[in-house]
Design a protein around this motif. Structure first.
Motif, PDB file in Angstrom:
ATOM      1  N   PRO A 186      32.658  34.754  40.853  1.00 26.48           N
ATOM      2  CA  PRO A 186      33.219  36.099  40.654  1.00 26.48           C
ATOM      3  C   PRO A 186      32.298  37.227  41.135  1.00 26.48           C
ATOM      4  O   PRO A 186      32.756  38.204  41.718  1.00 26.48           O
ATOM      5  CB  PRO A 186      33.431  36.147  39.135  1.00 26.48           C
ATOM      6  CG  PRO A 186      33.736  34.730  38.771  1.00 26.48           C
ATOM      7  CD  PRO A 186      32.830  33.902  39.659  1.00 26.48           C
ATOM      8  N   ARG A 228      32.678  37.425  44.754  1.00 30.16           N
ATOM      9  CA  ARG A 228      34.018  37.908  45.090  1.00 30.16           C
ATOM     10  C   ARG A 228      34.124  39.407  44.828  1.00 30.16           C
ATOM     11  O   ARG A 228      34.775  40.126  45.589  1.00 30.16           O
ATOM     12  CB  ARG A 228      35.083  37.134  44.309  1.00 30.16           C
ATOM     13  CG  ARG A 228      36.496  37.644  44.472  1.00 30.16           C
ATOM     14  CD  ARG A 228      37.007  37.641  45.928  1.00 30.16           C
ATOM     15  NE  ARG A 228      38.309  38.306  46.043  1.00 30.16           N
ATOM     16  CZ  ARG A 228      38.870  38.684  47.178  1.00 30.16           C
ATOM     17  NH1 ARG A 228      38.273  38.460  48.335  1.00 30.16           N
ATOM     18  NH2 ARG A 228      40.030  39.289  47.184  1.00 30.16           N
ATOM     19  N   ILE A 229      33.471  39.875  43.760  1.00 30.39           N
ATOM     20  CA  ILE A 229      33.441  41.325  43.523  1.00 30.39           C
ATOM     21  C   ILE A 229      32.799  42.016  44.722  1.00 30.39           C
ATOM     22  O   ILE A 229      33.317  43.011  45.235  1.00 30.39           O
ATOM     23  CB  ILE A 229      32.678  41.644  42.214  1.00 30.39           C
ATOM     24  CG1 ILE A 229      33.539  41.245  41.001  1.00 30.39           C
ATOM     25  CG2 ILE A 229      32.299  43.119  42.146  1.00 30.39           C
ATOM     26  CD1 ILE A 229      32.820  41.358  39.659  1.00 30.39           C
ATOM     27  N   GLN A 273      35.186  41.900  47.684  1.00 30.64           N
ATOM     28  CA  GLN A 273      36.258  42.894  47.538  1.00 30.64           C
ATOM     29  C   GLN A 273      35.765  44.290  47.846  1.00 30.64           C
ATOM     30  O   GLN A 273      36.475  45.081  48.466  1.00 30.64           O
ATOM     31  CB  GLN A 273      36.828  42.853  46.116  1.00 30.64           C
ATOM     32  CG  GLN A 273      37.792  41.745  45.892  1.00 30.64           C
ATOM     33  CD  GLN A 273      38.718  41.952  44.696  1.00 30.64           C
ATOM     34  OE1 GLN A 273      39.772  41.343  44.634  1.00 30.64           O
ATOM     35  NE2 GLN A 273      38.336  42.790  43.756  1.00 30.64           N
ATOM     36  N   ALA A 277      28.346  41.084  37.438  1.00 29.12           N
ATOM     37  CA  ALA A 277      29.377  40.056  37.592  1.00 29.12           C
ATOM     38  C   ALA A 277      30.628  40.377  36.789  1.00 29.12           C
ATOM     39  O   ALA A 277      31.614  39.664  36.879  1.00 29.12           O
ATOM     40  CB  ALA A 277      28.831  38.693  37.178  1.00 29.12           C
ATOM     41  N   THR A 329      33.730  43.083  35.530  1.00 36.18           N
ATOM     42  CA  THR A 329      34.424  44.328  35.826  1.00 36.18           C
ATOM     43  C   THR A 329      34.341  45.274  34.630  1.00 36.18           C
ATOM     44  O   THR A 329      34.302  46.486  34.810  1.00 36.18           O
ATOM     45  CB  THR A 329      35.900  44.050  36.162  1.00 36.18           C
ATOM     46  OG1 THR A 329      36.453  43.208  35.155  1.00 36.18           O
ATOM     47  CG2 THR A 329      36.018  43.357  37.512  1.00 36.18           C
ATOM     48  N   ALA A 330      34.326  44.719  33.420  1.00 36.08           N
ATOM     49  CA  ALA A 330      34.276  45.565  32.232  1.00 36.08           C
ATOM     50  C   ALA A 330      32.936  46.294  32.140  1.00 36.08           C
ATOM     51  O   ALA A 330      31.882  45.715  32.400  1.00 36.08           O
ATOM     52  CB  ALA A 330      34.487  44.723  30.977  1.00 36.08           C
ATOM     53  N   ARG A 377      40.392  52.697  28.004  1.00 33.09           N
ATOM     54  CA  ARG A 377      41.119  52.374  29.248  1.00 33.09           C
ATOM     55  C   ARG A 377      41.970  53.541  29.721  1.00 33.09           C
ATOM     56  O   ARG A 377      42.139  53.746  30.914  1.00 33.09           O
ATOM     57  CB  ARG A 377      42.031  51.171  29.012  1.00 33.09           C
ATOM     58  CG  ARG A 377      41.325  49.849  28.995  1.00 33.09           C
ATOM     59  CD  ARG A 377      42.301  48.683  28.835  1.00 33.09           C
ATOM     60  NE  ARG A 377      41.569  47.515  28.399  1.00 33.09           N
ATOM     61  CZ  ARG A 377      41.819  46.824  27.292  1.00 33.09           C
ATOM     62  NH1 ARG A 377      42.834  47.160  26.513  1.00 33.09           N
ATOM     63  NH2 ARG A 377      41.083  45.771  26.988  1.00 33.09           N
ATOM     64  N   GLY A 385      40.300  55.392  32.101  1.00 31.84           N
ATOM     65  CA  GLY A 385      39.823  54.688  33.300  1.00 31.84           C
ATOM     66  C   GLY A 385      38.573  53.863  33.096  1.00 31.84           C
ATOM     67  O   GLY A 385      37.923  53.478  34.069  1.00 31.84           O
ATOM     68  N   ILE A 386      38.228  53.572  31.855  1.00 30.16           N
ATOM     69  CA  ILE A 386      37.008  52.794  31.592  1.00 30.16           C
ATOM     70  C   ILE A 386      37.381  51.335  31.327  1.00 30.16           C
ATOM     71  O   ILE A 386      38.138  51.048  30.402  1.00 30.16           O
ATOM     72  CB  ILE A 386      36.247  53.373  30.376  1.00 30.16           C
ATOM     73  CG1 ILE A 386      35.908  54.847  30.649  1.00 30.16           C
ATOM     74  CG2 ILE A 386      34.992  52.566  30.082  1.00 30.16           C
ATOM     75  CD1 ILE A 386      35.444  55.605  29.417  1.00 30.16           C
ATOM     76  N   PRO A 387      36.885  50.400  32.136  1.00 30.29           N
ATOM     77  CA  PRO A 387      37.237  48.981  31.951  1.00 30.29           C
ATOM     78  C   PRO A 387      36.578  48.402  30.701  1.00 30.29           C
ATOM     79  O   PRO A 387      35.368  48.534  30.507  1.00 30.29           O
ATOM     80  CB  PRO A 387      36.693  48.300  33.214  1.00 30.29           C
ATOM     81  CG  PRO A 387      36.385  49.417  34.176  1.00 30.29           C
ATOM     82  CD  PRO A 387      36.051  50.603  33.334  1.00 30.29           C
ATOM     83  N   VAL A 388      37.362  47.759  29.879  1.00 27.64           N
ATOM     84  CA  VAL A 388      36.921  47.312  28.551  1.00 27.64           C
ATOM     85  C   VAL A 388      37.460  45.933  28.231  1.00 27.64           C
ATOM     86  O   VAL A 388      38.610  45.618  28.527  1.00 27.64           O
ATOM     87  CB  VAL A 388      37.449  48.260  27.443  1.00 27.64           C
ATOM     88  CG1 VAL A 388      36.832  47.911  26.099  1.00 27.64           C
ATOM     89  CG2 VAL A 388      37.199  49.701  27.783  1.00 27.64           C
ATOM     90  N   GLU A 389      36.637  45.130  27.564  1.00 28.70           N
ATOM     91  CA  GLU A 389      37.072  43.893  26.914  1.00 28.70           C
ATOM     92  C   GLU A 389      36.875  44.040  25.418  1.00 28.70           C
ATOM     93  O   GLU A 389      35.902  44.666  24.982  1.00 28.70           O
ATOM     94  CB  GLU A 389      36.176  42.727  27.337  1.00 28.70           C
ATOM     95  CG  GLU A 389      36.633  41.946  28.520  1.00 28.70           C
ATOM     96  CD  GLU A 389      35.711  40.755  28.755  1.00 28.70           C
ATOM     97  OE1 GLU A 389      35.442  40.000  27.805  1.00 28.70           O
ATOM     98  OE2 GLU A 389      35.262  40.601  29.894  1.00 28.70           O
ATOM     99  N   VAL A 390      37.743  43.415  24.643  1.00 25.62           N
ATOM    100  CA  VAL A 390      37.487  43.253  23.213  1.00 25.62           C
ATOM    101  C   VAL A 390      36.861  41.877  23.032  1.00 25.62           C
ATOM    102  O   VAL A 390      37.273  40.903  23.669  1.00 25.62           O
ATOM    103  CB  VAL A 390      38.786  43.365  22.392  1.00 25.62           C
ATOM    104  CG1 VAL A 390      38.519  43.100  20.915  1.00 25.62           C
ATOM    105  CG2 VAL A 390      39.411  44.742  22.587  1.00 25.62           C
ATOM    106  N   ARG A 443      27.548  38.063  30.260  1.00 29.02           N
ATOM    107  CA  ARG A 443      28.683  38.379  31.132  1.00 29.02           C
ATOM    108  C   ARG A 443      28.373  39.512  32.087  1.00 29.02           C
ATOM    109  O   ARG A 443      29.146  39.754  33.010  1.00 29.02           O
ATOM    110  CB  ARG A 443      29.906  38.775  30.294  1.00 29.02           C
ATOM    111  CG  ARG A 443      30.415  37.704  29.375  1.00 29.02           C
ATOM    112  CD  ARG A 443      31.497  38.234  28.451  1.00 29.02           C
ATOM    113  NE  ARG A 443      32.825  38.060  29.005  1.00 29.02           N
ATOM    114  CZ  ARG A 443      33.526  36.943  28.894  1.00 29.02           C
ATOM    115  NH1 ARG A 443      33.008  35.902  28.285  1.00 29.02           N
ATOM    116  NH2 ARG A 443      34.730  36.864  29.405  1.00 29.02           N
TER     117      ARG A 443
END
Lengths: 457, 457
Positions: free
Chosen positions: B31, B34-35, B38, B358, B360-361, B384, B387-392, B409
């Protein structure tokens, strides 16, 4: 059609070649539609990244024996061979992938030591199936997938998380409303067991054909080839006819009277997904959904575009406990796949989606004469340095013709270089408004900078 | 390797399956890579659009007879067949495209009535060749192409425009410097004619192998199989040894003493390209460049990464007068193709290019307990929405473990929901700095919002 050219000659032979024609099942878009498609893919990607999914691309090919072990799609696989392959050259037995889930499961197994779990990835690529082409069904088609995969185990709350992410993504597009139908294969399997049905795999595959062959057709197949009694078939079809909220699901289970561990687990999982997504207003249970692919084990999803139900599911997926297994390790996953080509073919054909223009350039720099090309390129460079897409006119034709060319190409502004000592001018060719402008400071309105996605009327 | 699963069962059989291994020639990235890939493709696309190129995607397949008419690559074509194809099913005779130029020429013929000319398109897709894999040479590889095609005619200034656009695009990447080598096939053909060489096509194809078989090897082939006299071969090899500016090219032509229409035209075209690009400092003439593909007719380009010349050309193309012909119409074109996979494989292997992280969040919302998942999802939604990428967090493990997970991560910030009546807090896990924060107003520093492309040290 194509000329094999000899060096130094601009023609090959004397017979005029016919124009090529499209290949059925392999859609290609004009640039304006491709611009719209890219904006759709950009929107999906942005949404997936906002939810923490990371990008993966897999190769187009997989070993054939892996593709062929996945059940009903095997007859639709495209097999590759090198035109002049030697024996034992090692590339025999490759086929084009028919979805992105099987390649992703293989990728996870191959790279497990280098990934962090739960691993969340999105993947946007074409896939290929040798099916008979028909509306919404192509031989080459783009899919946009998200999946979450665990190492050994994966909590069930991810089943709902996938739906929340994909609904967020779809809501960013100017689409008709979507309705996601959810079911749980464990629940249906438990009900089948309770009803004394023995060939559960065949029964689920038959139920999946309700849309195609109807209740009467499914009932006949269930009784004749899936080993259902008439009573069991009727009870199962009554159960499968239910759709609605968690209460409706509980009532349907009670109506059949089914119980046991599979039913309890499946029911709890389904209700959890419904509860966690109830706020979206877009998710309902549909006890007829089973998905054709055998690798799904729990939650399954299908999605309809409201008002375009005959298009079939534009977004499907589910939970697969055992698709990725190796060395005694299992990587259970859950994911969903947006059928981008199917969706766009309908939206384009119905005039429901378009790009705001067919050109990427916002400005055409007009060319007073060929000697001014370097000066005009410098103007273009100054605009580009500030992020404004620009073309320099291909030829120094009359300004009237250059303006018409800009209009035909869909470029909204034409830039006229000033004579020495005079200011440049820029014209909005839609309104005809023309104003003095400086390439180091002028910008088009934000909505004209790049083509935008526009919904239908 | 893969398990065919039965519904309701999480395992398939008892023998542990081995992990799959990579397929030689079909690279796949982790990943993080790949990032980076991209971001490279995004950068190229942005640059191409700034120069007014519009996007086109063509299907992966072309009719075999068209692929096979393109000369030396025919033996490397992957042929497709459906696993259970019936006779006369219409999809016999398809192969995977081996470049993006041949499909684009076909696309232009097929859609000419709906395009505006000169038509400027970019196309970023994989292509396939069944070649023996080696460093920088893959069986599946990404290309990023730009081409300009005219209807009937195409002015020669576009030959330089293509170079200016691709140099602008490459300059936006953190790359080692590039050097583009330019030649003109008409000029070389004219010199061959002047030297009395009869099999010019074979002679040009042989010259293209100078890198592989050297001067002595090429000379032998020229004399033995291309019908060159010893004197002609020596004169041609002396000419081909020249590289430099327009003056060096003129001197080389004068040294041979060649003249005539082909030589004059080719020389003028080459000098025009050199003159229009002299300001870039990155373009030189190299009279040995001929390109292997027969469809090139005039200007030809190859590009080296300075310091990585052994990688071969990372960006090649040229003028093709007659690739697209039908109904008596000809659509001459000029274009260039960036070998993205070849370029990236070297940059990744050499540690010369990477993504800044690695993930996106940018933020992981920590989970105090499973009951708080809905509340934590609401915090994520608020971030979000801006526009802020987030994971829980996937699980409510101890905060120390959740912070370590975030670190593993590559997610730079961890968000701690406040107890009732207390403010939320956000920690930069790199510095350990932790501050009170509100999900409706806090933002990470701009450079942490998304992963970025970083060059090597």
């Amino acid at each position: 059609m194509f000329a094999r050219t000899k060096p130094g000659s601009a023609t090959s032979d004397d017979s005029p070649m016919p124009r090529p024609t499209p290949l059925s099942g392999f859609p290609e878009w004009l640039p304006r539609q491709r611009i719209a498609e890219q904006l759709v893919l950009d929107t999906l990607r942005t949404a997936f990244e906002l939810h923490g999914f990371v990008p993966v691309q897999t190769r187009a090919v997989e070993p054939l024996e892996q593709l062929l072990s996945k059940g009903e799609t095997s007859k639709e696989v495209y097999v590759l061979r090198r035109l002049q392959a030697e024996e034992g050259s090692g590339d025999a037995g490759l086929g084009l992938h028919f979805d992105l889930t099987v390649p992703f499961a293989r990728y996870v197994l191959e790279n497990a030591g280098k990934l962090t779990f739960p691993f969340r990835r999105y993947q946007i690529q074409p896939a290929w199936r040798g099916e008979r082409p028909q509306e919404g069904r192509f031989r080459e088609f783009w899919q946009a997938d998200i999946d979450i995969v665990g190492d050994g185990e994966l909590a069930t709350h991810h089943d709902a998380e996938i739906l929340l992410a994909v609904l967020d993504a779809l809501s960013r597009l100017p689409l008709p409303p979507v309705r996601i139908r959810v079911n749980n294969r464990r629940l249906v399997q438990g009900v089948c067991q309770f009803l004394g049905i023995t060939d559960i795999e065949q029964t689920l595959r038959t139920l999946d054909k309700l849309d195609k062959i109807g209740v009467v057709g499914v009932r006949a197949v269930l009784v004749e080839t899936a080993g259902c009694s008439a009573g069991a078939a009727d009870a199962l079809l009554g159960f499968a006819a239910v759709s609605g909220d968690a209460g409706a699901v509980r009532a349907a289970v009670a109506e059949v009277g089914a119980g046991g561990e599979l039913v309890e687990t499946g029911l709890a999982e389904l209700v959890a997904v419904l509860d966690a997504t109830v706020g979206t207003g877009a998710v309902i249970a549909d006890l007829a959904i089973t998905r054709g692919l055998d690798y799904y084990t729990g939650t399954v999803y299908e999605t309809q575009l409201v008002g375009h139900e005959q298009l079939g599911s534009i977004c499907s997926g589910g939970r697969y406990e055992a698709l990725a297994q190796a060395d005694g390790h299992t990587y259970p996953g859950v994911g969903i796949s947006i059928g981008v080509s199917r969706l766009l073919s309908r939206l384009f054909a119905g005039g429901l989606l378009d790009a705001s223009r067919a050109a990427t350039a916002a400005v055409l720099v007009a060319l007073p004469d060929e000697q001014s090309r370097a000066a005009c390129s410098a103007i273009a460079g100054a605009l580009r340095a500030r992020g404004i897409p620009v073309e320099v006119s291909a030829s120094a034709s009359r300004y009237g013709k250059q303006i018409r060319d800009s209009d035909r190409r869909g470029i909204p502004f034409v830039w006229f270089p000033g004579a020495p000592g005079e200011s440049d001018q820029v014209r909005d060719i839609r309104s005809g408004d023309q104003v003095p402008a400086d390439a180091t400071s002028w910008s088009p309105p934000a909505e004209d900078l790049h083509p935008r996605l526009v919904g239908g009327t």
